[in-house]
Design a protein around this motif. Structure first.
Motif, PDB file in Angstrom:
ATOM      1  N   MET A   1     -49.250   4.836 -22.982  1.00  0.00           N
ATOM      2  CA  MET A   1     -48.096   4.688 -23.857  1.00  0.00           C
ATOM      3  C   MET A   1     -46.794   4.623 -23.061  1.00  0.00           C
ATOM      4  O   MET A   1     -45.947   3.798 -23.325  1.00  0.00           O
ATOM      5  CB  MET A   1     -48.080   5.853 -24.857  1.00  0.00           C
ATOM      6  CG  MET A   1     -47.016   5.750 -25.877  1.00  0.00           C
ATOM      7  SD  MET A   1     -47.418   4.438 -27.027  1.00  0.00           S
ATOM      8  CE  MET A   1     -46.190   4.692 -28.234  1.00  0.00           C
ATOM      9  N   ALA A   2     -46.673   5.521 -22.080  1.00  0.00           N
ATOM     10  CA  ALA A   2     -45.451   5.535 -21.267  1.00  0.00           C
ATOM     11  C   ALA A   2     -45.359   4.285 -20.409  1.00  0.00           C
ATOM     12  O   ALA A   2     -44.263   3.777 -20.174  1.00  0.00           O
ATOM     13  CB  ALA A   2     -45.418   6.786 -20.395  1.00  0.00           C
ATOM     14  N   SER A   3     -46.514   3.786 -19.978  1.00  0.00           N
ATOM     15  CA  SER A   3     -46.522   2.569 -19.179  1.00  0.00           C
ATOM     16  C   SER A   3     -46.052   1.374 -19.997  1.00  0.00           C
ATOM     17  O   SER A   3     -45.321   0.524 -19.503  1.00  0.00           O
ATOM     18  CB  SER A   3     -47.931   2.319 -18.643  1.00  0.00           C
ATOM     19  OG  SER A   3     -47.990   1.075 -18.003  1.00  0.00           O
ATOM     20  N   GLN A   4     -46.468   1.338 -21.255  1.00  0.00           N
ATOM     21  CA  GLN A   4     -46.068   0.233 -22.130  1.00  0.00           C
ATOM     22  C   GLN A   4     -44.561   0.277 -22.393  1.00  0.00           C
ATOM     23  O   GLN A   4     -43.900  -0.762 -22.431  1.00  0.00           O
ATOM     24  CB  GLN A   4     -46.844   0.299 -23.439  1.00  0.00           C
ATOM     25  CG  GLN A   4     -46.636  -0.900 -24.321  1.00  0.00           C
ATOM     26  CD  GLN A   4     -47.466  -0.818 -25.584  1.00  0.00           C
ATOM     27  OE1 GLN A   4     -47.846   0.269 -26.021  1.00  0.00           O
ATOM     28  NE2 GLN A   4     -47.730  -1.948 -26.189  1.00  0.00           N
ATOM     29  N   LYS A   5     -44.024   1.467 -22.555  1.00  0.00           N
ATOM     30  CA  LYS A   5     -42.589   1.613 -22.791  1.00  0.00           C
ATOM     31  C   LYS A   5     -41.784   1.204 -21.562  1.00  0.00           C
ATOM     32  O   LYS A   5     -40.767   0.521 -21.676  1.00  0.00           O
ATOM     33  CB  LYS A   5     -42.259   3.046 -23.194  1.00  0.00           C
ATOM     34  CG  LYS A   5     -40.849   3.230 -23.653  1.00  0.00           C
ATOM     35  CD  LYS A   5     -40.619   4.610 -24.213  1.00  0.00           C
ATOM     36  CE  LYS A   5     -39.211   4.709 -24.744  1.00  0.00           C
ATOM     37  NZ  LYS A   5     -38.982   5.983 -25.404  1.00  0.00           N
ATOM     38  N   ARG A   8     -41.732  -2.542 -21.303  1.00  0.00           N
ATOM     39  CA  ARG A   8     -40.745  -3.125 -22.225  1.00  0.00           C
ATOM     40  C   ARG A   8     -39.321  -2.988 -21.675  1.00  0.00           C
ATOM     41  O   ARG A   8     -38.510  -3.891 -21.822  1.00  0.00           O
ATOM     42  CB  ARG A   8     -40.816  -2.449 -23.596  1.00  0.00           C
ATOM     43  CG  ARG A   8     -41.977  -2.844 -24.410  1.00  0.00           C
ATOM     44  CD  ARG A   8     -41.575  -3.945 -25.308  1.00  0.00           C
ATOM     45  NE  ARG A   8     -42.673  -4.247 -26.214  1.00  0.00           N
ATOM     46  CZ  ARG A   8     -42.774  -5.375 -26.845  1.00  0.00           C
ATOM     47  NH1 ARG A   8     -41.844  -6.275 -26.709  1.00  0.00           N
ATOM     48  NH2 ARG A   8     -43.786  -5.608 -27.623  1.00  0.00           N
ATOM     49  N   LEU A   9     -39.015  -1.854 -21.049  1.00  0.00           N
ATOM     50  CA  LEU A   9     -37.687  -1.661 -20.472  1.00  0.00           C
ATOM     51  C   LEU A   9     -37.444  -2.600 -19.296  1.00  0.00           C
ATOM     52  O   LEU A   9     -36.356  -3.152 -19.151  1.00  0.00           O
ATOM     53  CB  LEU A   9     -37.499  -0.204 -20.042  1.00  0.00           C
ATOM     54  CG  LEU A   9     -37.309   0.790 -21.184  1.00  0.00           C
ATOM     55  CD1 LEU A   9     -37.238   2.209 -20.644  1.00  0.00           C
ATOM     56  CD2 LEU A   9     -36.076   0.458 -21.980  1.00  0.00           C
ATOM     57  N   PHE A  13     -34.578  -5.458 -19.205  1.00  0.00           N
ATOM     58  CA  PHE A  13     -33.638  -5.581 -18.095  1.00  0.00           C
ATOM     59  C   PHE A  13     -33.623  -7.004 -17.547  1.00  0.00           C
ATOM     60  O   PHE A  13     -32.564  -7.605 -17.382  1.00  0.00           O
ATOM     61  CB  PHE A  13     -33.988  -4.584 -16.973  1.00  0.00           C
ATOM     62  CG  PHE A  13     -33.176  -4.788 -15.737  1.00  0.00           C
ATOM     63  CD1 PHE A  13     -31.843  -4.415 -15.695  1.00  0.00           C
ATOM     64  CD2 PHE A  13     -33.743  -5.374 -14.610  1.00  0.00           C
ATOM     65  CE1 PHE A  13     -31.081  -4.609 -14.551  1.00  0.00           C
ATOM     66  CE2 PHE A  13     -32.992  -5.575 -13.462  1.00  0.00           C
ATOM     67  CZ  PHE A  13     -31.669  -5.196 -13.432  1.00  0.00           C
ATOM     68  N   PHE A  14     -34.792  -7.567 -17.267  1.00  0.00           N
ATOM     69  CA  PHE A  14     -34.858  -8.922 -16.724  1.00  0.00           C
ATOM     70  C   PHE A  14     -34.395  -9.958 -17.740  1.00  0.00           C
ATOM     71  O   PHE A  14     -33.794 -10.965 -17.376  1.00  0.00           O
ATOM     72  CB  PHE A  14     -36.264  -9.244 -16.220  1.00  0.00           C
ATOM     73  CG  PHE A  14     -36.619  -8.507 -14.960  1.00  0.00           C
ATOM     74  CD1 PHE A  14     -35.843  -8.644 -13.819  1.00  0.00           C
ATOM     75  CD2 PHE A  14     -37.707  -7.663 -14.921  1.00  0.00           C
ATOM     76  CE1 PHE A  14     -36.159  -7.964 -12.653  1.00  0.00           C
ATOM     77  CE2 PHE A  14     -38.032  -6.981 -13.771  1.00  0.00           C
ATOM     78  CZ  PHE A  14     -37.265  -7.126 -12.632  1.00  0.00           C
ATOM     79  N   PHE A  15     -34.636  -9.712 -19.006  1.00  0.00           N
ATOM     80  CA  PHE A  15     -34.159 -10.608 -20.051  1.00  0.00           C
ATOM     81  C   PHE A  15     -32.636 -10.634 -20.084  1.00  0.00           C
ATOM     82  O   PHE A  15     -32.025 -11.701 -20.155  1.00  0.00           O
ATOM     83  CB  PHE A  15     -34.710 -10.173 -21.412  1.00  0.00           C
ATOM     84  CG  PHE A  15     -34.163 -10.945 -22.565  1.00  0.00           C
ATOM     85  CD1 PHE A  15     -34.610 -12.224 -22.837  1.00  0.00           C
ATOM     86  CD2 PHE A  15     -33.186 -10.399 -23.385  1.00  0.00           C
ATOM     87  CE1 PHE A  15     -34.101 -12.949 -23.890  1.00  0.00           C
ATOM     88  CE2 PHE A  15     -32.674 -11.114 -24.445  1.00  0.00           C
ATOM     89  CZ  PHE A  15     -33.134 -12.387 -24.693  1.00  0.00           C
ATOM     90  N   LEU A  16     -32.012  -9.462 -20.018  1.00  0.00           N
ATOM     91  CA  LEU A  16     -30.552  -9.393 -20.038  1.00  0.00           C
ATOM     92  C   LEU A  16     -29.945 -10.030 -18.786  1.00  0.00           C
ATOM     93  O   LEU A  16     -28.926 -10.727 -18.879  1.00  0.00           O
ATOM     94  CB  LEU A  16     -30.091  -7.944 -20.180  1.00  0.00           C
ATOM     95  CG  LEU A  16     -30.369  -7.301 -21.534  1.00  0.00           C
ATOM     96  CD1 LEU A  16     -29.974  -5.831 -21.522  1.00  0.00           C
ATOM     97  CD2 LEU A  16     -29.647  -8.037 -22.645  1.00  0.00           C
ATOM     98  N   VAL A  17     -30.576  -9.823 -17.645  1.00  0.00           N
ATOM     99  CA  VAL A  17     -30.091 -10.466 -16.418  1.00  0.00           C
ATOM    100  C   VAL A  17     -30.195 -11.983 -16.558  1.00  0.00           C
ATOM    101  O   VAL A  17     -29.257 -12.714 -16.224  1.00  0.00           O
ATOM    102  CB  VAL A  17     -30.881  -9.968 -15.185  1.00  0.00           C
ATOM    103  CG1 VAL A  17     -30.605 -10.821 -13.956  1.00  0.00           C
ATOM    104  CG2 VAL A  17     -30.547  -8.513 -14.904  1.00  0.00           C
TER     105      VAL A  17
END
Length: 101
Positions: A1-5, A8-9, A13-17
């Motif tokens: 679960m933490a890996s999936q989160k 996504r982060l 980040f790469f999407f915003l860049v």
């Protein structure tokens, strides 16, 4: 679960860049087109229409190139997320069109 989160982060980040880089690049490329003062008496819609269409076409080209590159590089377990980022990019394009004028 933490890996999936965290995945996504990283994706966010790469999407915003990507969005910021493409916006400033396309803003520079179409800066000579259109009219700054859209409310003058002899203004026509044609120069601004050309600027908008050029921006849209170049933006979609950038998104398609990014999708092809990313879909070849990411593992298959993350390919399901790709289309949600594409849809978000197309929605962001509308915001960028407002900001570019």
């Amino acid at each position: 679960m933490a890996s999936q989160k965290s995945d996504r982060l990283y994706g966010l980040f790469f999407f915003l860049v990507f969005e910021v880089v493409v916006f400033y690049l396309l803003r520079y490329l179409v800066s000579g087109m259109g009219m700054d003062d859209q409310y003058q008496a002899e203004n026509t819609i044609v120069p601004n229409w050309v600027k908008a269409v050029t921006f849209i076409l170049l933006y979609i080209l950038c998104v398609l190139i990014a999708v092809v590159l990313v879909s070849n590089m990411v593992p298959s377990k993350h390919k399901g997320q790709l289309m949600s980022w594409v849809y978000l990019a197309l929605a962001g394009m509308l915001v960028m069109l407002v900001a570019i004028f």
